[in-house]
Motif scaffolding. Structure first.
Motif, PDB file in Angstrom:
ATOM      1  N   ASP A 282      -4.042 -29.432  34.271  1.00  0.00           N
ATOM      2  CA  ASP A 282      -2.923 -30.205  34.183  1.00  0.00           C
ATOM      3  C   ASP A 282      -2.615 -30.471  32.623  1.00  0.00           C
ATOM      4  O   ASP A 282      -1.453 -30.488  32.360  1.00  0.00           O
ATOM      5  N   PHE A 283      -3.627 -30.887  31.855  1.00  0.00           N
ATOM      6  CA  PHE A 283      -3.737 -31.130  30.552  1.00  0.00           C
ATOM      7  C   PHE A 283      -3.141 -29.828  29.698  1.00  0.00           C
ATOM      8  O   PHE A 283      -2.014 -29.959  29.031  1.00  0.00           O
ATOM      9  N   ALA A 284      -3.810 -28.541  30.162  1.00  0.00           N
ATOM     10  CA  ALA A 284      -3.144 -27.325  29.534  1.00  0.00           C
ATOM     11  C   ALA A 284      -1.676 -27.213  29.831  1.00  0.00           C
ATOM     12  O   ALA A 284      -0.760 -26.713  29.177  1.00  0.00           O
ATOM     13  N   GLN A 285      -1.272 -27.553  31.346  1.00  0.00           N
ATOM     14  CA  GLN A 285       0.271 -27.182  31.762  1.00  0.00           C
ATOM     15  C   GLN A 285       1.048 -28.383  30.707  1.00  0.00           C
ATOM     16  O   GLN A 285       2.366 -28.060  30.202  1.00  0.00           O
ATOM     17  N   PHE A 286       0.714 -29.675  30.505  1.00  0.00           N
ATOM     18  CA  PHE A 286       1.566 -30.505  29.911  1.00  0.00           C
ATOM     19  C   PHE A 286       1.604 -29.977  28.355  1.00  0.00           C
ATOM     20  O   PHE A 286       2.621 -30.010  27.809  1.00  0.00           O
ATOM     21  N   LYS A 287       0.765 -29.358  27.788  1.00  0.00           N
ATOM     22  CA  LYS A 287       0.608 -28.794  26.327  1.00  0.00           C
ATOM     23  C   LYS A 287       1.832 -27.788  26.295  1.00  0.00           C
ATOM     24  O   LYS A 287       2.626 -27.549  25.498  1.00  0.00           O
ATOM     25  N   THR A 288       1.643 -26.742  27.424  1.00  0.00           N
ATOM     26  CA  THR A 288       2.586 -25.803  27.314  1.00  0.00           C
ATOM     27  C   THR A 288       3.969 -26.176  27.550  1.00  0.00           C
ATOM     28  O   THR A 288       4.876 -25.904  27.054  1.00  0.00           O
ATOM     29  N   MET A 289       4.047 -27.205  28.566  1.00  0.00           N
ATOM     30  CA  MET A 289       5.461 -27.761  28.529  1.00  0.00           C
ATOM     31  C   MET A 289       6.180 -28.393  27.509  1.00  0.00           C
ATOM     32  O   MET A 289       7.070 -27.892  26.914  1.00  0.00           O
ATOM     33  N   MET A 290       5.268 -29.000  26.618  1.00  0.00           N
ATOM     34  CA  MET A 290       5.857 -29.729  25.306  1.00  0.00           C
ATOM     35  C   MET A 290       5.954 -28.647  24.276  1.00  0.00           C
ATOM     36  O   MET A 290       7.300 -28.828  23.571  1.00  0.00           O
ATOM     37  N   ASN A 291       5.455 -27.575  24.258  1.00  0.00           N
ATOM     38  CA  ASN A 291       5.657 -26.527  23.006  1.00  0.00           C
ATOM     39  C   ASN A 291       7.087 -26.071  23.532  1.00  0.00           C
ATOM     40  O   ASN A 291       7.724 -25.794  22.806  1.00  0.00           O
TER      41      ASN A 291
ATOM     42  N   VAL B  37      -0.818 -31.444  16.454  1.00  0.00           N
ATOM     43  CA  VAL B  37      -2.123 -32.360  16.991  1.00  0.00           C
ATOM     44  C   VAL B  37      -2.341 -31.913  18.315  1.00  0.00           C
ATOM     45  O   VAL B  37      -3.589 -31.670  18.671  1.00  0.00           O
ATOM     46  N   LEU B  38      -1.746 -32.558  19.311  1.00  0.00           N
ATOM     47  CA  LEU B  38      -1.897 -32.446  20.547  1.00  0.00           C
ATOM     48  C   LEU B  38      -2.641 -31.011  21.077  1.00  0.00           C
ATOM     49  O   LEU B  38      -3.366 -31.069  21.821  1.00  0.00           O
ATOM     50  N   SER B  39      -2.021 -29.976  20.401  1.00  0.00           N
ATOM     51  CA  SER B  39      -2.102 -28.486  20.749  1.00  0.00           C
ATOM     52  C   SER B  39      -3.246 -27.860  19.820  1.00  0.00           C
ATOM     53  O   SER B  39      -3.425 -26.719  19.993  1.00  0.00           O
ATOM     54  N   ASP B  40      -3.838 -28.762  18.935  1.00  0.00           N
ATOM     55  CA  ASP B  40      -4.736 -28.048  17.820  1.00  0.00           C
ATOM     56  C   ASP B  40      -3.941 -26.946  17.136  1.00  0.00           C
ATOM     57  O   ASP B  40      -4.649 -25.847  16.720  1.00  0.00           O
ATOM     58  N   ASN B  41      -2.890 -27.061  16.753  1.00  0.00           N
ATOM     59  CA  ASN B  41      -2.179 -26.071  16.248  1.00  0.00           C
ATOM     60  C   ASN B  41      -1.780 -26.665  14.637  1.00  0.00           C
ATOM     61  O   ASN B  41      -0.594 -27.046  14.653  1.00  0.00           O
ATOM     62  N   SER B  42      -2.485 -26.144  13.621  1.00  0.00           N
ATOM     63  CA  SER B  42      -2.490 -26.500  12.264  1.00  0.00           C
ATOM     64  C   SER B  42      -1.063 -25.889  11.586  1.00  0.00           C
ATOM     65  O   SER B  42      -0.483 -26.428  10.668  1.00  0.00           O
TER      66      SER B  42
END
Length: 372
Positions: free
Chosen positions: A221-230, A269-274
């Motif tokens: 579910d956390f992974a899905q939320f990050k995908t949605m945000m991106n 930051v949420l996605s660990d994407n520098s």
């Protein structure tokens, strides 16, 4: 010798120029004239002037001659990915420990702040708030953004209640909202005002950043939320900073750039994407638009008072700029990057000028002109 304050990535097939502002005749702005003795050693450049007293105007006047600069170039190496501090957006573990400790002791003003949360509709939902997730949020002739930001407010209030009290009913409430939107939300739409929906994207990311450590939030579910945000926010935010809807670089007010920058940084930051956090901080340092700190604060007055770009517009938007740039700097601070102190505390100068004027004190003022 002039040294750039931060790395600048040069794009191919692009003309660059040097703009030097001064409030007095202390620098030879026009450089070498074509008719100078010995001739002009570099005739391919163009000199120009614009505005007066250190501030550019709405027109550029071409001058004969140019100034010769030697530019030493070096390959830009973007920062490596992570490691990011988690939680590390608006709140850190140290913040939560301080909250818990001082509330338990009854210390002020922490206890009063917590009581304000617990008495608010945003902090009282321990399962009684039904998420209002929908596939599309629109801002334009139709504006249904309150559906989104009310859910975000409850999710954040619930996350804080959980972190301070340890009551998992509030954690479950926050997760229910995050999951509902994570699996439903697919797009933001509207007219040119659609970018302002970015006011809420970074706030949603901040909720998820708090809740990422909760064992009751499934990894999928956390992974899905990050995908949605991106998918929902990043394209709009980066596109706006790049193209500004086809307008001049300074057509939009500061708050438009800042909300996009906040989204990009927070989701990074949420996605660990520098790569995303670098886009946002580079724009703070060097961006073409008004989100660049040197355009956010348009004038520095005696007493180190920083006049913001929107101060002559209205105070609701002028104070919005402070409430947008503050979280941006705080998120970076929690990742070990000091933007507060940049350029001798330029953000503080903005906050002090805005506060002083809104407390009915006199401040100096210089007219601001955009290029349009």
């Amino acid at each position: 010798t002039f040294t750039f304050k931060a790395p600048i990535v040069l794009q191919p097939n692009t003309v660059y120029a040097f703009d030097l502002g001064t409030t007095a005749d202390v620098f030879e702005m026009l450089g070498i004239r074509d008719a100078a003795a010995g001739g002009n050693p570099y005739t391919a450049g163009t000199a120009y002037t614009s505005g007066s007293s250190g501030a550019g105007g709405g027109t550029i006047t071409t001058q004969t001659g140019d100034r010769v600069f030697q530019v030493n170039l070096a390959a830009y190496t973007p920062p490596s990915a992570g490691p990011f501090v988690h939680p590390g957006l608006l709140n850190t573990d140290a913040d939560f420990e301080r909250m818990r400790t001082n509330v338990a002791r009854g210390s002020q003003p922490w206890l009063a702040g917590y009581q304000a949360l617990t008495s608010s509709w945003m902090g009282q939902q321990n399962g009684g708030w039904s998420p209002h997730a929908q596939a599309t949020i629109t801002r334009g002739a139709t504006n249904d953004t309150s559906i989104l930001y009310n859910d975000i407010a409850v999710a954040y209030g619930s996350a804080l209640r959980w972190k301070v009290s340890g009551d998992t009913a509030y954690a479950d409430q926050a997760v229910a909202i995050l999951n509902a939107w994570g699996y439903t939300f697919t797009s933001i739409q509207g007219d040119t005002n659609v970018n302002l929906i970015n006011l809420y994207g970074y706030q949603f990311a901040c909720v998820a950043e708090v809740m990422r450590s909760y064992s009751g939030w499934a990894a999928a579910d956390f992974a899905q939320f990050k995908t949605m945000m991106n998918n929902v926010f990043i394209g709009e935010a980066t596109g706006f900073l790049t193209y500004h809807n086809g307008t001049a670089y300074d057509h939009y007010w500061v708050n438009w750039d800042l909300c996009a920058m906040n989204d990009i940084y927070a989701i990074g930051v949420l996605s660990d994407n520098s790569s995303l956090t670098t886009i946002a901080t580079d724009y703070f340092y060097n961006g073409l638009g008004t989100g660049c700190i040197d355009r956010t604060v348009t004038f520095l007055h005696p007493g180190y008072l920083g006049q913001g770009q929107e101060i002559g517009r209205d105070q609701g938007h002028a104070s919005l700029d402070v409430s947008q740039i503050g979280p941006f700097c705080q998120m970076a601070w929690n990742q070990g990057v000091d933007l507060y102190g940049y350029e001798n505390n330029r953000v503080l100068a903005l906050a002090e000028y805005t506060a002083k004027y809104n407390l009915w004190q006199d401040v100096p003022f210089a007219p601001y002109y955009s290029s349009t």
